[in-house]
Design a protein around this motif. Structure first.
Motif, PDB file in Angstrom:
ATOM      1  N   ASP A   1      19.094  80.464  58.650  1.00 16.79           N
ATOM      2  CA  ASP A   1      20.037  79.789  57.740  1.00 16.79           C
ATOM      3  C   ASP A   1      20.154  78.306  58.060  1.00 16.79           C
TER       4      ASP A   1
ATOM      5  N   THR B   1      16.951  76.383  57.385  1.00 16.98           N
ATOM      6  CA  THR B   1      16.794  76.191  55.945  1.00 16.98           C
ATOM      7  C   THR B   1      17.679  75.053  55.459  1.00 16.98           C
ATOM      8  N   SER B   2      18.906  75.057  55.950  1.00 22.06           N
ATOM      9  CA  SER B   2      19.838  74.014  55.524  1.00 22.06           C
ATOM     10  C   SER B   2      19.384  72.633  56.003  1.00 22.06           C
TER      11      SER B   2
ATOM     12  N   GLU C   1      16.543  71.536  53.821  1.00 22.57           N
ATOM     13  CA  GLU C   1      16.963  71.075  52.499  1.00 22.57           C
ATOM     14  C   GLU C   1      17.599  69.685  52.560  1.00 22.57           C
ATOM     15  N   LYS C   2      18.235  69.388  53.693  1.00 23.52           N
ATOM     16  CA  LYS C   2      18.847  68.059  53.830  1.00 23.52           C
ATOM     17  C   LYS C   2      17.856  67.025  54.355  1.00 23.52           C
TER      18      LYS C   2
ATOM     19  N   VAL D   1      26.782  81.451  55.480  1.00 28.52           N
ATOM     20  CA  VAL D   1      27.119  80.138  54.935  1.00 28.52           C
ATOM     21  C   VAL D   1      28.539  79.848  55.388  1.00 28.52           C
TER      22      VAL D   1
END
Lengths: 299, 103
Positions: A282, A285-286, A289-290, B93
Protein backbone atom coordinates in the motif's frame (compact mmCIF):
# COMPACT_ATOMS: atom_id res chain seq x y z
CA UNK A 1 26.61 -23.42 -39.90
CA UNK A 2 24.60 -24.60 -36.99
CA UNK A 3 21.54 -25.81 -38.78
CA UNK A 4 19.93 -27.25 -35.71
CA UNK A 5 18.89 -23.90 -34.31
CA UNK A 6 15.23 -23.09 -34.74
CA UNK A 7 14.50 -20.06 -36.84
CA UNK A 8 17.58 -20.16 -39.00
CA UNK A 9 17.48 -19.48 -42.67
CA UNK A 10 18.07 -22.78 -44.44
CA UNK A 11 21.01 -21.40 -46.35
CA UNK A 12 23.06 -18.27 -46.08
CA UNK A 13 22.18 -17.41 -49.65
CA UNK A 14 18.56 -17.24 -48.84
CA UNK A 15 19.24 -14.67 -46.19
CA UNK A 16 20.24 -12.32 -48.95
CA UNK A 17 17.39 -13.02 -51.30
CA UNK A 18 14.31 -13.55 -49.21
CA UNK A 19 12.38 -10.61 -47.89
CA UNK A 20 13.50 -9.39 -44.48
CA UNK A 21 11.45 -10.67 -41.62
CA UNK A 22 11.86 -10.88 -37.90
CA UNK A 23 10.34 -14.01 -36.47
CA UNK A 24 9.66 -13.58 -32.77
CA UNK A 25 11.61 -16.70 -31.93
CA UNK A 26 14.76 -15.21 -33.38
CA UNK A 27 15.45 -13.49 -30.12
CA UNK A 28 18.90 -13.01 -28.84
CA UNK A 29 19.45 -14.24 -25.35
CA UNK A 30 20.42 -11.32 -23.12
CA UNK A 31 23.20 -13.48 -21.76
CA UNK A 32 25.24 -13.11 -24.91
CA UNK A 33 28.34 -11.19 -23.92
CA UNK A 34 28.05 -8.81 -26.82
CA UNK A 35 24.37 -8.12 -26.73
CA UNK A 36 23.39 -4.87 -25.14
CA UNK A 37 19.89 -5.10 -23.74
CA UNK A 38 18.11 -6.27 -26.79
CA UNK A 39 14.90 -7.57 -25.48
CA UNK A 40 12.77 -4.53 -24.62
CA UNK A 41 13.21 -2.95 -27.99
CA UNK A 42 12.65 -6.04 -30.01
CA UNK A 43 8.99 -5.49 -30.61
CA UNK A 44 9.51 -1.89 -31.63
CA UNK A 45 12.36 -2.29 -34.03
CA UNK A 46 11.28 -1.78 -37.60
CA UNK A 47 12.33 -4.11 -40.35
CA UNK A 48 15.96 -3.73 -41.21
CA UNK A 49 16.71 -1.04 -43.70
CA UNK A 50 17.71 -2.41 -47.03
CA UNK A 51 21.39 -2.10 -47.51
CA UNK A 52 22.38 -4.76 -49.93
CA UNK A 53 25.23 -5.28 -52.18
CA UNK A 54 24.72 -6.01 -55.83
CA UNK A 55 23.82 -9.59 -56.58
CA UNK A 56 27.24 -10.32 -58.01
CA UNK A 57 28.97 -10.01 -54.66
CA UNK A 58 27.05 -12.82 -53.01
CA UNK A 59 29.18 -15.40 -51.38
CA UNK A 60 28.06 -18.35 -49.33
CA UNK A 61 28.68 -16.58 -46.05
CA UNK A 62 26.24 -14.58 -44.01
CA UNK A 63 28.80 -11.88 -43.48
CA UNK A 64 29.10 -11.45 -47.21
CA UNK A 65 26.29 -8.94 -46.96
CA UNK A 66 28.23 -6.99 -44.40
CA UNK A 67 30.78 -4.38 -45.25
CA UNK A 68 34.07 -5.08 -43.50
CA UNK A 69 34.99 -3.06 -40.46
CA UNK A 70 37.82 -1.23 -42.19
CA UNK A 71 35.67 -0.32 -45.19
CA UNK A 72 32.86 1.07 -43.07
CA UNK A 73 32.92 4.82 -42.54
CA UNK A 74 32.68 5.98 -38.95
CA UNK A 75 29.80 8.29 -38.07
CA UNK A 76 30.43 10.80 -35.31
CA UNK A 77 28.14 10.66 -32.31
CA UNK A 78 26.21 13.95 -32.08
CA UNK A 79 26.35 15.96 -28.88
CA UNK A 80 22.59 16.24 -28.90
CA UNK A 81 20.95 12.91 -28.23
CA UNK A 82 17.91 14.03 -30.21
CA UNK A 83 19.97 13.80 -33.38
CA UNK A 84 21.02 10.21 -32.77
CA UNK A 85 18.01 8.72 -34.47
CA UNK A 86 18.69 10.71 -37.61
CA UNK A 87 22.26 9.55 -37.82
CA UNK A 88 21.99 5.89 -36.89
CA UNK A 89 19.49 3.32 -38.13
CA UNK A 90 16.95 1.79 -35.79
CA UNK A 91 17.64 -1.49 -37.53
CA UNK A 92 19.42 -4.65 -36.42
CA UNK A 93 23.09 -5.14 -36.94
CA UNK A 94 26.60 -4.84 -35.65
CA UNK A 95 28.23 -1.64 -34.47
CA UNK A 96 31.72 -0.62 -33.39
CA UNK A 97 32.26 2.25 -30.97
CA UNK A 98 35.43 4.40 -31.09
CA UNK A 99 36.73 6.82 -28.49
CA UNK A 100 38.14 10.31 -29.11
CA UNK A 101 41.58 8.89 -29.98
CA UNK A 102 40.03 6.67 -32.62
CA UNK A 103 40.60 3.52 -30.56
CA UNK A 104 38.02 0.78 -30.98
CA UNK A 105 36.35 0.34 -27.59
CA UNK A 106 33.52 -2.09 -28.16
CA UNK A 107 31.83 -4.16 -30.83
CA UNK A 108 28.19 -4.96 -30.14
CA UNK A 109 25.09 -6.24 -31.85
CA UNK A 110 21.63 -4.86 -31.42
CA UNK A 111 18.07 -5.09 -32.61
CA UNK A 112 17.97 -1.32 -32.59
CA UNK A 113 21.36 0.17 -33.25
CA UNK A 114 20.31 3.79 -32.70
CA UNK A 115 18.79 2.95 -29.31
CA UNK A 116 21.83 0.97 -28.22
CA UNK A 117 24.16 3.80 -29.16
CA UNK A 118 21.92 6.23 -27.30
CA UNK A 119 22.23 3.98 -24.23
CA UNK A 120 26.02 3.81 -24.48
CA UNK A 121 26.23 7.55 -24.94
CA UNK A 122 24.25 8.03 -21.74
CA UNK A 123 26.32 5.63 -19.66
CA UNK A 124 29.83 6.22 -21.08
CA UNK A 125 29.75 9.45 -23.12
CA UNK A 126 33.54 9.86 -22.91
CA UNK A 127 34.05 6.60 -24.82
CA UNK A 128 31.49 7.25 -27.56
CA UNK A 129 32.93 9.57 -30.17
CA UNK A 130 32.17 7.77 -33.38
CA UNK A 131 30.48 4.57 -34.42
CA UNK A 132 30.69 2.27 -37.40
CA UNK A 133 27.45 0.54 -38.23
CA UNK A 134 26.76 -2.58 -40.26
CA UNK A 135 23.09 -3.31 -40.78
CA UNK A 136 22.34 -7.02 -40.98
CA UNK A 137 19.54 -8.16 -43.24
CA UNK A 138 17.51 -11.11 -42.10
CA UNK A 139 18.80 -10.54 -38.62
CA UNK A 140 18.35 -13.87 -36.92
CA UNK A 141 20.60 -14.82 -34.11
CA UNK A 142 23.14 -16.59 -36.26
CA UNK A 143 23.39 -13.80 -38.82
CA UNK A 144 23.98 -11.25 -36.09
CA UNK A 145 26.52 -13.43 -34.34
CA UNK A 146 28.30 -13.98 -37.64
CA UNK A 147 28.43 -10.27 -38.30
CA UNK A 148 29.83 -9.64 -34.83
CA UNK A 149 32.41 -12.39 -35.27
CA UNK A 150 33.57 -11.11 -38.61
CA UNK A 151 34.16 -7.58 -37.27
CA UNK A 152 35.82 -8.88 -34.12
CA UNK A 153 38.08 -11.19 -36.09
CA UNK A 154 38.97 -8.47 -38.50
CA UNK A 155 39.94 -6.15 -35.70
CA UNK A 156 41.86 -8.82 -33.79
CA UNK A 157 43.74 -9.91 -36.90
CA UNK A 158 44.69 -6.32 -37.66
CA UNK A 159 45.67 -5.26 -34.15
CA UNK A 160 46.14 -8.44 -32.14
CA UNK A 161 43.86 -6.98 -29.48
CA UNK A 162 40.37 -7.57 -28.19
CA UNK A 163 38.41 -4.31 -27.90
CA UNK A 164 38.55 -3.41 -24.18
CA UNK A 165 34.77 -3.41 -23.89
CA UNK A 166 34.58 -6.97 -25.19
CA UNK A 167 37.08 -8.42 -22.76
CA UNK A 168 35.47 -10.84 -20.40
CA UNK A 169 34.52 -9.29 -17.11
CA UNK A 170 34.20 -5.80 -18.61
CA UNK A 171 30.66 -4.66 -17.92
CA UNK A 172 31.01 -1.08 -19.14
CA UNK A 173 28.95 -1.72 -22.24
CA UNK A 174 26.67 -4.49 -21.28
CA UNK A 175 23.73 -3.69 -19.12
CA UNK A 176 22.05 -6.77 -17.80
CA UNK A 177 18.37 -6.23 -17.24
CA UNK A 178 17.82 -5.84 -13.48
CA UNK A 179 15.38 -8.72 -13.57
CA UNK A 180 18.21 -11.12 -14.09
CA UNK A 181 19.50 -10.51 -10.60
CA UNK A 182 19.10 -13.53 -8.35
CA UNK A 183 17.14 -13.36 -5.12
CA UNK A 184 19.40 -13.05 -2.10
CA UNK A 185 19.62 -15.85 0.42
CA UNK A 186 20.16 -15.15 4.05
CA UNK A 187 21.61 -18.48 5.13
CA UNK A 188 23.73 -21.19 3.54
CA UNK A 189 20.96 -23.73 4.10
CA UNK A 190 18.37 -24.87 6.52
CA UNK A 191 20.52 -27.44 8.26
CA UNK A 192 23.61 -25.32 8.58
CA UNK A 193 24.38 -23.92 11.99
CA UNK A 194 24.20 -20.14 11.89
CA UNK A 195 27.20 -18.40 13.41
CA UNK A 196 25.36 -15.08 13.33
CA UNK A 197 21.74 -14.75 14.49
CA UNK A 198 19.17 -14.27 11.75
CA UNK A 199 18.20 -10.80 13.07
CA UNK A 200 21.73 -9.68 12.53
CA UNK A 201 21.83 -11.12 9.02
CA UNK A 202 18.66 -9.16 8.23
CA UNK A 203 20.12 -6.05 9.79
CA UNK A 204 23.31 -6.28 7.74
CA UNK A 205 21.43 -7.01 4.55
CA UNK A 206 19.10 -4.01 4.76
CA UNK A 207 21.91 -1.67 5.80
CA UNK A 208 24.37 -2.80 3.17
CA UNK A 209 21.91 -2.50 0.30
CA UNK A 210 20.10 0.65 -0.71
CA UNK A 211 16.78 -1.02 -1.49
CA UNK A 212 15.72 -4.49 -0.32
CA UNK A 213 12.33 -6.06 -0.99
CA UNK A 214 11.28 -9.04 1.11
CA UNK A 215 8.72 -10.78 -1.04
CA UNK A 216 6.74 -13.97 -1.29
CA UNK A 217 8.22 -15.95 -4.13
CA UNK A 218 11.11 -14.98 -6.33
CA UNK A 219 11.46 -11.70 -8.16
CA UNK A 220 10.95 -13.47 -11.45
CA UNK A 221 7.90 -15.35 -10.19
CA UNK A 222 6.26 -13.64 -7.20
CA UNK A 223 3.73 -15.88 -5.47
CA UNK A 224 1.48 -13.17 -4.11
CA UNK A 225 -0.29 -10.29 -5.79
CA UNK A 226 1.05 -7.71 -3.35
CA UNK A 227 4.63 -8.86 -3.86
CA UNK A 228 4.07 -8.83 -7.59
CA UNK A 229 2.86 -5.25 -7.48
CA UNK A 230 5.85 -4.16 -5.42
CA UNK A 231 8.26 -5.79 -7.89
CA UNK A 232 6.38 -4.21 -10.77
CA UNK A 233 6.69 -0.76 -9.23
CA UNK A 234 10.40 -1.13 -8.47
CA UNK A 235 11.09 -2.44 -11.97
CA UNK A 236 9.12 0.26 -13.70
CA UNK A 237 10.91 2.95 -11.71
CA UNK A 238 14.25 1.44 -12.70
CA UNK A 239 15.25 0.92 -9.07
CA UNK A 240 18.32 -1.22 -8.48
CA UNK A 241 17.02 -3.39 -5.66
CA UNK A 242 17.75 -6.67 -3.96
CA UNK A 243 15.02 -9.20 -3.31
CA UNK A 244 14.65 -11.90 -0.69
CA UNK A 245 12.08 -14.69 -0.94
CA UNK A 246 10.51 -15.12 2.49
CA UNK A 247 8.91 -18.38 1.37
CA UNK A 248 12.26 -20.01 0.68
CA UNK A 249 12.30 -22.58 3.46
CA UNK A 250 15.70 -23.90 2.52
CA UNK A 251 17.83 -20.78 2.47
CA UNK A 252 15.67 -18.34 4.42
CA UNK A 253 14.35 -20.69 7.06
CA UNK A 254 12.63 -18.84 9.88
CA UNK A 255 12.88 -15.53 8.09
CA UNK A 256 9.17 -14.67 8.13
CA UNK A 257 8.82 -14.73 11.90
CA UNK A 258 12.20 -13.11 12.56
CA UNK A 259 11.61 -10.35 10.04
CA UNK A 260 8.18 -9.54 11.47
CA UNK A 261 9.81 -8.95 14.83
CA UNK A 262 12.80 -7.12 13.39
CA UNK A 263 10.69 -4.66 11.44
CA UNK A 264 7.69 -4.60 13.78
CA UNK A 265 5.55 -5.21 10.72
CA UNK A 266 3.28 -8.23 10.51
CA UNK A 267 2.80 -8.73 6.77
CA UNK A 268 4.70 -9.16 3.52
CA UNK A 269 5.98 -7.76 1.23
CA UNK A 270 8.27 -5.40 3.12
CA UNK A 271 10.47 -2.84 1.43
CA UNK A 272 13.53 -1.33 3.10
CA UNK A 273 15.43 1.73 1.94
CA UNK A 274 18.74 2.62 3.58
CA UNK A 275 18.03 0.16 6.38
CA UNK A 276 14.61 1.62 7.19
CA UNK A 277 11.28 -0.05 6.60
CA UNK A 278 9.40 2.02 4.04
CA UNK A 279 6.32 -0.15 4.16
CA UNK A 280 4.41 -2.76 2.25
CA UNK A 281 2.48 -2.75 -0.96
CA UNK A 282 0.00 0.00 0.00
CA UNK A 283 2.66 2.48 1.03
CA UNK A 284 4.90 1.72 -1.93
CA UNK A 285 1.95 2.15 -4.27
CA UNK A 286 1.12 5.46 -2.68
CA UNK A 287 4.73 6.66 -2.91
CA UNK A 288 4.83 5.56 -6.52
CA UNK A 289 1.68 7.51 -7.32
CA UNK A 290 3.10 10.61 -5.66
CA UNK A 291 6.37 10.25 -7.56
CA UNK A 292 8.35 9.76 -4.38
CA UNK A 293 10.26 6.77 -5.68
CA UNK A 294 12.02 8.51 -8.53
CA UNK A 295 14.88 9.38 -6.18
CA UNK A 296 15.67 5.69 -5.83
CA UNK A 297 16.26 5.19 -9.49
CA UNK A 298 19.91 4.79 -10.32
CA UNK A 299 19.56 6.62 -13.60
CA UNK B 1 -8.87 -9.85 27.57
CA UNK B 2 -11.62 -7.51 26.56
CA UNK B 3 -11.83 -8.84 23.04
CA UNK B 4 -12.49 -12.39 24.08
CA UNK B 5 -16.13 -11.89 24.95
CA UNK B 6 -16.96 -10.16 21.72
CA UNK B 7 -14.66 -12.43 19.73
CA UNK B 8 -16.88 -15.39 20.33
CA UNK B 9 -19.92 -13.86 18.71
CA UNK B 10 -18.55 -11.45 16.15
CA UNK B 11 -17.04 -12.27 12.81
CA UNK B 12 -13.46 -11.21 12.25
CA UNK B 13 -14.74 -8.23 10.28
CA UNK B 14 -16.82 -7.25 13.28
CA UNK B 15 -13.88 -7.61 15.65
CA UNK B 16 -11.64 -5.56 13.36
CA UNK B 17 -14.28 -2.86 13.32
CA UNK B 18 -14.72 -2.68 17.06
CA UNK B 19 -10.98 -2.82 17.77
CA UNK B 20 -10.10 -0.07 15.33
CA UNK B 21 -13.05 2.02 16.45
CA UNK B 22 -12.07 1.89 20.09
CA UNK B 23 -8.29 2.06 19.93
CA UNK B 24 -7.95 4.58 17.10
CA UNK B 25 -11.13 6.59 17.66
CA UNK B 26 -11.91 6.26 13.98
CA UNK B 27 -14.17 8.94 12.62
CA UNK B 28 -14.75 6.94 9.47
CA UNK B 29 -14.17 3.26 8.96
CA UNK B 30 -14.77 0.97 6.01
CA UNK B 31 -13.96 -2.70 6.22
CA UNK B 32 -14.26 -5.01 3.27
CA UNK B 33 -13.62 -8.72 3.35
CA UNK B 34 -11.69 -9.57 0.19
CA UNK B 35 -10.62 -13.06 1.27
CA UNK B 36 -12.31 -14.56 -1.76
CA UNK B 37 -9.78 -12.77 -3.98
CA UNK B 38 -7.06 -14.73 -2.28
CA UNK B 39 -8.74 -18.10 -2.19
CA UNK B 40 -5.97 -19.66 -4.24
CA UNK B 41 -3.28 -18.16 -2.06
CA UNK B 42 -0.90 -20.86 -0.82
CA UNK B 43 -1.08 -19.82 2.84
CA UNK B 44 -4.86 -19.59 2.77
CA UNK B 45 -5.36 -22.89 1.01
CA UNK B 46 -3.29 -24.72 3.59
CA UNK B 47 -5.01 -23.34 6.62
CA UNK B 48 -8.46 -23.50 5.07
CA UNK B 49 -9.26 -20.33 6.95
CA UNK B 50 -11.87 -17.80 5.90
CA UNK B 51 -11.64 -14.06 6.63
CA UNK B 52 -7.95 -13.71 5.88
CA UNK B 53 -7.73 -10.60 3.70
CA UNK B 54 -9.37 -7.25 4.32
CA UNK B 55 -9.37 -3.78 2.85
CA UNK B 56 -9.48 -1.18 5.58
CA UNK B 57 -10.15 2.50 5.07
CA UNK B 58 -9.78 4.42 8.27
CA UNK B 59 -9.83 8.06 9.28
CA UNK B 60 -8.41 8.80 12.69
CA UNK B 61 -7.12 11.89 14.51
CA UNK B 62 -4.37 9.66 15.90
CA UNK B 63 -2.69 9.65 12.49
CA UNK B 64 -2.01 13.37 12.71
CA UNK B 65 1.66 14.15 12.08
CA UNK B 66 2.52 10.49 11.52
CA UNK B 67 4.21 8.84 8.56
CA UNK B 68 2.42 6.15 6.60
CA UNK B 69 4.57 3.49 8.23
CA UNK B 70 3.61 4.71 11.71
CA UNK B 71 -0.07 4.88 10.77
CA UNK B 72 -0.07 1.35 9.42
CA UNK B 73 1.75 0.18 12.54
CA UNK B 74 -1.01 1.68 14.71
CA UNK B 75 -3.55 -0.32 12.73
CA UNK B 76 -1.48 -3.49 12.93
CA UNK B 77 -0.92 -3.01 16.67
CA UNK B 78 -4.64 -2.70 17.25
CA UNK B 79 -5.17 -5.93 15.35
CA UNK B 80 -2.24 -7.91 16.74
CA UNK B 81 -4.48 -10.69 18.09
CA UNK B 82 -6.20 -11.07 14.74
CA UNK B 83 -2.90 -11.24 12.88
CA UNK B 84 -1.80 -14.00 15.21
CA UNK B 85 -4.99 -15.95 14.69
CA UNK B 86 -5.28 -16.21 10.93
CA UNK B 87 -5.66 -12.68 9.60
CA UNK B 88 -3.21 -12.76 6.74
CA UNK B 89 -3.04 -9.36 5.11
CA UNK B 90 -4.60 -5.93 5.21
CA UNK B 91 -4.75 -3.32 2.56
CA UNK B 92 -4.80 -0.08 4.50
CA UNK B 93 -5.76 3.46 3.61
CA UNK B 94 -5.08 5.57 6.68
CA UNK B 95 -5.98 9.27 6.68
CA UNK B 96 -6.41 12.06 9.17
CA UNK B 97 -9.73 13.93 9.43
CA UNK B 98 -8.00 16.95 7.93
CA UNK B 99 -6.85 14.99 4.89
CA UNK B 100 -10.36 13.87 4.03
CA UNK B 101 -12.05 17.19 4.81
CA UNK B 102 -13.51 18.86 1.72
CA UNK B 103 -11.45 21.87 0.78
Amino acid sequence: MATSTVGLSPSPLRSLTSSPSLPPRARIAPSLPFASRLKPRLALSPLPAARRRPAGTRRPRVSAALTSLSETEPVSVPADSGELAGRFPSASGVYAVYDGAGELQFVGISRNIAASIAGHRRSVPELCCSVKVGVVDEPDRVALTQAWKSWMEEHMTATGKVPPGNESGNTTWIRQPPKKKPDLRLTPGRHMQLTVPLEELIDRLVKENKVVAFIKGSRSAPMCGFSQRVIGILESEGVDYESVDVLDEEYNYGLRETLKKYSNWPTFPQVFVDGELVGGCDILTSMYEKGELSGLSKK
Amino acid sequence: MASRASGAVLSRAGRIRSKLQSSLEASALEIEDVSHQHAGHAAVRESGAAETHFNVKIVSPKFEGKSLVSRHRLVYDALADELRSGLHALSIVAKTPQEVAPK
